[in-house]
Scaffold this motif. Structure first.
Motif, PDB file in Angstrom:
ATOM      1  N   LEU A  78     -55.060  64.056 -67.522  1.00 41.29           N
ATOM      2  CA  LEU A  78     -56.276  64.771 -67.921  1.00 41.29           C
ATOM      3  C   LEU A  78     -56.565  64.650 -69.410  1.00 41.29           C
ATOM      4  N   CYS A  79     -55.583  64.188 -70.178  1.00 44.31           N
ATOM      5  CA  CYS A  79     -55.710  64.228 -71.624  1.00 44.31           C
ATOM      6  C   CYS A  79     -54.876  63.084 -72.189  1.00 44.31           C
ATOM      7  N   HIS A  80     -55.503  62.220 -72.977  1.00 48.45           N
ATOM      8  CA  HIS A  80     -54.792  61.023 -73.461  1.00 48.45           C
ATOM      9  C   HIS A  80     -53.805  61.370 -74.577  1.00 48.45           C
ATOM     10  N   PRO A  81     -52.600  60.808 -74.515  1.00 48.48           N
ATOM     11  CA  PRO A  81     -51.659  61.048 -75.617  1.00 48.48           C
ATOM     12  C   PRO A  81     -52.071  60.264 -76.860  1.00 48.48           C
ATOM     13  N   THR A  82     -51.568  60.696 -78.000  1.00 49.43           N
ATOM     14  CA  THR A  82     -51.807  59.963 -79.245  1.00 49.43           C
ATOM     15  C   THR A  82     -50.863  58.761 -79.305  1.00 49.43           C
ATOM     16  N   ALA A  83     -49.649  58.945 -78.786  1.00 46.20           N
ATOM     17  CA  ALA A  83     -48.678  57.848 -78.720  1.00 46.20           C
ATOM     18  C   ALA A  83     -47.703  58.129 -77.596  1.00 46.20           C
ATOM     19  N   GLY A  84     -47.029  57.074 -77.149  1.00 52.18           N
ATOM     20  CA  GLY A  84     -45.997  57.235 -76.122  1.00 52.18           C
ATOM     21  C   GLY A  84     -46.471  56.781 -74.764  1.00 52.18           C
ATOM     22  N   LYS A  85     -45.569  56.898 -73.810  1.00 47.98           N
ATOM     23  CA  LYS A  85     -45.817  56.354 -72.472  1.00 47.98           C
ATOM     24  C   LYS A  85     -45.493  57.372 -71.392  1.00 47.98           C
ATOM     25  N   VAL A  86     -46.305  57.394 -70.353  1.00 42.36           N
ATOM     26  CA  VAL A  86     -46.014  58.244 -69.200  1.00 42.36           C
ATOM     27  C   VAL A  86     -46.149  57.389 -67.954  1.00 42.36           C
ATOM     28  N   SER A  87     -45.114  57.361 -67.133  1.00 42.96           N
ATOM     29  CA  SER A  87     -45.282  56.679 -65.852  1.00 42.96           C
ATOM     30  C   SER A  87     -44.846  57.593 -64.719  1.00 42.96           C
ATOM     31  N   VAL A  88     -45.573  57.479 -63.614  1.00 39.30           N
ATOM     32  CA  VAL A  88     -45.264  58.237 -62.403  1.00 39.30           C
ATOM     33  C   VAL A  88     -45.145  57.225 -61.276  1.00 39.30           C
ATOM     34  N   ASP A  89     -44.000  57.234 -60.602  1.00 40.47           N
ATOM     35  CA  ASP A  89     -43.756  56.294 -59.520  1.00 40.47           C
ATOM     36  C   ASP A  89     -43.993  54.847 -59.977  1.00 40.47           C
ATOM     37  N   GLY A  90     -43.597  54.583 -61.220  1.00 37.76           N
ATOM     38  CA  GLY A  90     -43.724  53.223 -61.762  1.00 37.76           C
ATOM     39  C   GLY A  90     -45.121  52.873 -62.260  1.00 37.76           C
TER      40      GLY A  90
END
Ligand SMILES: Nc1ncnc2c1ncn2[C@@H]1O[C@H](COP(=O)(O)OP(=O)(O)OP(=O)(O)O)[C@@H](O)[C@H]1O
Ligand SMILES: [Mg+2]
Length: 233
Positions: free
Chosen positions: A56-68
């Motif tokens: 719902l909201c973009h990060p400024t930096a970094g990574k998020v993965s769900v189920d690859g």
């Protein structure tokens, strides 16, 4: 790879000229089937973390993965598809539509599905029954108690059969007994295989979680098991 992988997550908001560093480098992995509690003082970044996890909201930096799936590597449309397919959201304020019945509220996420209305109604009836509200399908939200409204919100989150539920203070506005019933419902759903990430202020909820991540000033202060599971031999 874990079901949810969060790496080096940062988020700064702009408030006027002043940036607010809401998340300052979060690393976290969550296994499939987990019931994770997110705790920490007001302003520590809990809701921000949940919003980013929910696409719902973009990060400024970094990574998020769900189920690859690398969420923020997806385009806007595909991120919307991801939300529909993978996530159910439950918020403290329930966010029910006041002029729709309980059943119609639960049917809302099915609006975009190309299946007959009768089938949508049937799916909604099944999940309403699952949360113990078969007898309230035709009630409007203001004809329901707080706990029942919460159950409608949970049913709505479940109707697309997502593998992951994100809940932000879902028991925050309920009395203690009702909050406990709702936590019990979440626990049952978790034991049926649903992964749940829940933000809560309430220390009484601690015993329900498999793991608790405590945030402070946008960082992970502690990652722990609840006391009931942390006993040695
Ligand atoms: N849209 C926004 N614009 C600017 N600052 C924001 C915005 N949303 C949150 N913040 C700031 O980011 C920080 C983290 O906020 P967040 O809502 O994630 O905290 P929280 O841990 O959920 O708090 P609470 O327990 O009170 O709900 C706070 O300092 C907050 O003021
Ligand atoms: Mg919050």
């Amino acid at each position: 790879m874990a079901f949810i992988e969060i790496q080096g997550l940062m988020k700064s908001y702009r408030r006027g000229a002043e940036p607010v560093e809401a998340l300052r480098g979060i690393d976290l992995s969550v296994e499939e089937g987990a019931f994770l509690g997110v705790m920490g003082p007001s302003g520590s970044g809990k809701s921000t973390l949940l919003s980013i996890l929910g696409g719902l909201c973009h990060p400024t930096a970094g990574k998020v993965s769900v189920d690859g799936i690398d969420l923020y590597g997806l385009g806007g449309d595909r991120l919307a598809d991801f939300r529909r397919e993978y996530l159910g959201f439950v918020f403290q304020s329930f966010n029910l539509v006041s002029y729709l019945t309980a059943l119609e509220n639960v049917m809302l996420p099915l609006a975009v599905q190309k299946i007959p209305t009768a089938q949508k109604r049937e799916k909604a009836r099944v999940v309403l029954a699952r949360v113990g509200l078969s007898g309230r399908a035709d009630h409007l939200p203001d004809q329901l108690s707080g706990g029942e409204q919460e159950r409608v919100a949970i049913a709505r989150a479940l109707v697309n059969e997502p593998p992951l539920i994100l809940a932000d203070e879902p028991t925050g506005s309920l009395d203690t007994a009702t909050a406990e019933e709702i936590m019990e419902l979440f626990r049952e759903l978790n034991s049926e295989g649903l992964s749940i990430v829940m933000v809560t202020h309430n220390p009484e909820n601690r015993s329900h979680f498999h793991r608790i991540v405590t945030l402070r000033d946008g960082r992970v202060e502690k990652l722990s098991q609840p006391p009931s599971l942390a006993v040695g031999c």
